[in-house]
Motif scaffolding. Structure first.
Motif, PDB file in Angstrom:
ATOM      1  N   GLU A 196       0.827  -1.209   0.000  1.00 56.28           N
ATOM      2  CA  GLU A 196       0.000   0.000   0.000  1.00 56.28           C
ATOM      3  C   GLU A 196       0.861   1.258   0.000  1.00 56.28           C
ATOM      4  OE1 GLU A 196      -3.317   0.313  -0.284  1.00 56.28           O
ATOM      5  OE2 GLU A 196      -3.413  -1.850  -0.612  1.00 56.28           O
ATOM      6  N   LEU A 197       1.965   1.256   0.749  1.00 59.40           N
ATOM      7  CA  LEU A 197       2.869   2.410   0.764  1.00 59.40           C
ATOM      8  C   LEU A 197       3.502   2.617  -0.615  1.00 59.40           C
ATOM      9  CD1 LEU A 197       4.702   2.020   4.193  1.00 59.40           C
ATOM     10  CD2 LEU A 197       2.889   3.639   3.614  1.00 59.40           C
ATOM     11  N   ASP A 198       3.884   1.531  -1.274  1.00 60.51           N
ATOM     12  CA  ASP A 198       4.462   1.652  -2.617  1.00 60.51           C
ATOM     13  C   ASP A 198       3.461   2.289  -3.578  1.00 60.51           C
ATOM     14  OD1 ASP A 198       6.796   0.496  -1.736  1.00 60.51           O
ATOM     15  OD2 ASP A 198       6.318  -1.514  -2.476  1.00 60.51           O
ATOM     16  N   ARG A 199       2.197   1.930  -3.437  1.00 63.10           N
ATOM     17  CA  ARG A 199       1.167   2.522  -4.298  1.00 63.10           C
ATOM     18  C   ARG A 199       1.011   4.013  -4.017  1.00 63.10           C
ATOM     19  NH1 ARG A 199      -0.720  -2.764  -4.597  1.00 63.10           N
ATOM     20  NH2 ARG A 199      -1.547  -2.910  -2.484  1.00 63.10           N
ATOM     21  N   ARG A 200       1.137   4.426  -2.756  1.00 66.43           N
ATOM     22  CA  ARG A 200       1.016   5.852  -2.422  1.00 66.43           C
ATOM     23  C   ARG A 200       2.185   6.645  -2.994  1.00 66.43           C
ATOM     24  NH1 ARG A 200      -2.392   3.092  -0.646  1.00 66.43           N
ATOM     25  NH2 ARG A 200      -4.085   3.663   0.775  1.00 66.43           N
ATOM     26  N   ARG A 201       3.346   6.042  -3.015  1.00 70.25           N
ATOM     27  CA  ARG A 201       4.489   6.745  -3.601  1.00 70.25           C
ATOM     28  C   ARG A 201       4.291   6.946  -5.103  1.00 70.25           C
ATOM     29  NH1 ARG A 201       7.438   3.411  -0.014  1.00 70.25           N
ATOM     30  NH2 ARG A 201       8.452   4.650   1.621  1.00 70.25           N
ATOM     31  N   ALA A 202       3.749   5.941  -5.739  1.00 69.73           N
ATOM     32  CA  ALA A 202       3.529   6.042  -7.186  1.00 69.73           C
ATOM     33  C   ALA A 202       2.389   6.991  -7.513  1.00 69.73           C
ATOM     34  CB  ALA A 202       3.239   4.650  -7.754  1.00 69.73           C
ATOM     35  N   ALA A 203       1.366   7.010  -6.666  1.00 68.74           N
ATOM     36  CA  ALA A 203       0.187   7.858  -6.913  1.00 68.74           C
ATOM     37  C   ALA A 203      -0.363   8.324  -5.564  1.00 68.74           C
ATOM     38  CB  ALA A 203      -0.870   7.080  -7.693  1.00 68.74           C
ATOM     39  N   PRO A 204       0.176   9.431  -5.017  1.00 71.33           N
ATOM     40  CA  PRO A 204      -0.269   9.923  -3.708  1.00 71.33           C
ATOM     41  C   PRO A 204      -1.773  10.217  -3.685  1.00 71.33           C
ATOM     42  CG  PRO A 204       1.738  11.035  -4.410  1.00 71.33           C
ATOM     43  CD  PRO A 204       1.253  10.248  -5.583  1.00 71.33           C
ATOM     44  N   THR A 205      -2.395   9.950  -2.556  1.00 71.55           N
ATOM     45  CA  THR A 205      -3.820  10.211  -2.391  1.00 71.55           C
ATOM     46  C   THR A 205      -4.038  11.031  -1.123  1.00 71.55           C
ATOM     47  OG1 THR A 205      -4.090   8.140  -1.167  1.00 71.55           O
ATOM     48  CG2 THR A 205      -4.460   8.058  -3.545  1.00 71.55           C
ATOM     49  N   ASP A 206      -5.288  11.409  -0.912  1.00 72.57           N
ATOM     50  CA  ASP A 206      -5.631  12.215   0.269  1.00 72.57           C
ATOM     51  C   ASP A 206      -6.081  11.283   1.389  1.00 72.57           C
ATOM     52  OD1 ASP A 206      -6.214  14.276   1.970  1.00 72.57           O
ATOM     53  OD2 ASP A 206      -8.181  14.699   1.089  1.00 72.57           O
ATOM     54  N   ASP A 207      -5.128  10.521   1.951  1.00 71.85           N
ATOM     55  CA  ASP A 207      -5.470   9.632   3.052  1.00 71.85           C
ATOM     56  C   ASP A 207      -4.347   9.634   4.085  1.00 71.85           C
ATOM     57  OD1 ASP A 207      -3.453   7.931   2.115  1.00 71.85           O
ATOM     58  OD2 ASP A 207      -4.828   6.660   1.012  1.00 71.85           O
ATOM     59  N   ILE A 208      -4.561   8.897   5.165  1.00 73.07           N
ATOM     60  CA  ILE A 208      -3.621   8.939   6.277  1.00 73.07           C
ATOM     61  C   ILE A 208      -2.286   8.290   5.921  1.00 73.07           C
ATOM     62  CG2 ILE A 208      -3.245   8.277   8.684  1.00 73.07           C
ATOM     63  CD1 ILE A 208      -5.404  10.464   8.117  1.00 73.07           C
ATOM     64  N   LEU A 209      -2.299   7.236   5.116  1.00 75.23           N
ATOM     65  CA  LEU A 209      -1.026   6.623   4.725  1.00 75.23           C
ATOM     66  C   LEU A 209      -0.143   7.620   3.973  1.00 75.23           C
ATOM     67  CD1 LEU A 209      -1.704   2.948   3.582  1.00 75.23           C
ATOM     68  CD2 LEU A 209      -0.616   3.756   5.670  1.00 75.23           C
ATOM     69  N   SER A 210      -0.758   8.398   3.089  1.00 78.19           N
ATOM     70  CA  SER A 210       0.009   9.422   2.378  1.00 78.19           C
ATOM     71  C   SER A 210       0.517  10.482   3.339  1.00 78.19           C
ATOM     72  CB  SER A 210      -0.857  10.059   1.288  1.00 78.19           C
ATOM     73  OG  SER A 210      -1.180   9.109   0.290  1.00 78.19           O
TER      74      SER A 210
END
Length: 398
Positions: A196-210
């Motif tokens: 999930e973190l790898d996906r946020r790096r590739a495409a940041p979103t407006d959520d807590i992990l980001s």
């Protein structure tokens, strides 16, 4: 000779309160043969939670770490980064980031989503025979935590299973089988969140992990290992406390029908009733601390180097702090429960857990004119640190 307090005693799971009462009255600052000082009075527990030189870093204790797989095991490596298990600047650094998630405003913004999810689960549960734990109390906080973090809710069942296994890390009565299961679950959870973190790096979103990936404290970002460890901690803290608070609360009200009726007739009492339910049958019963410095209590001195077991469930029913503590009273005022700890480690998610519980109880009382136990024998979960039911079978009628 029978031990005055033994966390392995099955009665500590099924009904610990007579044991707590005997302990408070006979030996409130108890030196157990397990190597712990065991505290059962409210004032003593509160004092240790707030004292300087008191540590939550139990992984520093070699015996504690070895019993959970050793310092290099997946579980202990994770725990070493949990906000719950850190002191001083390291604790404040991570708390500073996570605290942005649990402000009063942020919790209130979640209320419509919590309400909608509670309605959905209640609609699915319907009338008649139902298990409140499996149908409502378990799935609600897991779904809310997934959505809060930005994790897919279609993985919530697996997240719940991992969380239930790993939550036993603070339990004083774990077995070798528990340790193997916890370490396996931590490894699988870490792999899942890493993706999930790898996906946020590739495409940041407006959520807590980001947010966790990009927020800096004093110019320093959290490492991936810190993020994954504390995502796991948020699941353990958010899931275990809320499911137990809902289940224990409904059971307490059903066993005190006069208080249930009073709450039906006076719904404005709900916020205080949740505080009282939390005091009466705390979702978190036991935590432990290490003493780096001596702690002086009113009538005892705990030496530096001591291991201390704090009985929240006993403290919350201390007659020196609450009048008629064995009675459930939804009109009680002046409650300052220790169920969510105290001092620098007071639970960040306490307000969210209490809000979820208030929403559930309000919905149940509005929807069902009659709620009663089905008569099935109640079974308590094996975790003595977190007190909760395996099932809560009910008959529900409009």
């Amino acid at each position: 000779m029978t031990a005055l307090f033994d966390p392995r005693d099955p009665a500590v799971r099924t009904d610990p309160y007579p044991i707590y009462r005997r302990l408070r009255e006979a030996d409130p600052v108890h030196q157990s043969h397990f190597g712990y000082w065991v505290l059962s009075r409210y004032a003593d527990v509160d004092a240790v939670l707030r004292a300087p030189g008191v540590s939550s870093e139990f992984y520093r204790n070699q015996v504690w770490a070895e019993r959970r797989g050793g310092l290099d095991s997946p579980l202990v490596r994770s725990v070493r980064n949990w906000m719950l298990m850190l002191d001083g600047p390291a604790h404040r650094r991570i708390r500073g980031v996570l605290g942005k998630v649990f402000t009063r405003g942020a919790v209130e913004r979640l209320r419509p989503r919590v309400t909608a999810e509670a309605d959905r689960l209640l609609d699915a549960m319907g009338d008649g025979e139902a298990d409140l734990i499996e149908s409502l109390a378990l799935p609600l906080p897991v779904t809310v935590t997934c959505e809060l973090l930005g994790l897919p809710t279609d993985n919530r069942v697996q997240c719940r299973q991992w969380t239930e296994q790993i939550s036993r890390v603070i339990d004083p009565s774990i077995t070798a089988a528990d340790v193997a299961e916890m370490n396996r679950a931590e490894t699988e959870f870490r792999e899942y969140v890493t993706g999930e973190l790898d996906r946020r790096r590739a495409a940041p979103t407006d959520d807590i992990l980001s947010l966790l990936l990009h927020t800096e404290v004093d110019g320093v970002r959290l490492t991936d290992h810190e993020i994954i460890a504390n995502v796991l901690f948020l699941f353990v803290a958010g899931h275990e406390t809320t499911v137990n608070l809902v289940g224990n609360g409904v059971l307490a009200l059903l066993r005190h029908p006069d208080q249930l009726q009073l709450l039906r007739e006076n719904p404005e009492l709900m916020p205080g009733a949740v505080e009282e339910i939390t005091r009466y049958d705390a979702p978190v019963q036991i935590v432990s601390r290490l003493l780096d410095e001596e702690v002086v209590l009113d009538d005892a001195v705990l030496p530096a180097g001591a291991k201390v077991m704090l009985l929240f469930g006993a403290a919350n029913r201390d007659p020196a702090r609450y009048s008629h503590p064995e009675s459930l009273d939804v009109t009680r005022t002046g409650i300052k429960t220790l169920a969510f700890s105290g001092g620098p480690h007071y639970c960040l998610g306490a307000a969210l857990g209490k809000m979820e519980t208030a929403v559930v109880l309000t919905k149940l009382l509005r929807r069902y004119g009659k709620m009663e136990l089905s008569g099935e024998e109640l079974r308590w979960r094996s975790n003595v640190s977190f007190r909760g039911l395996e099932r809560l079978p009910l008959r529900l009628l409009r």
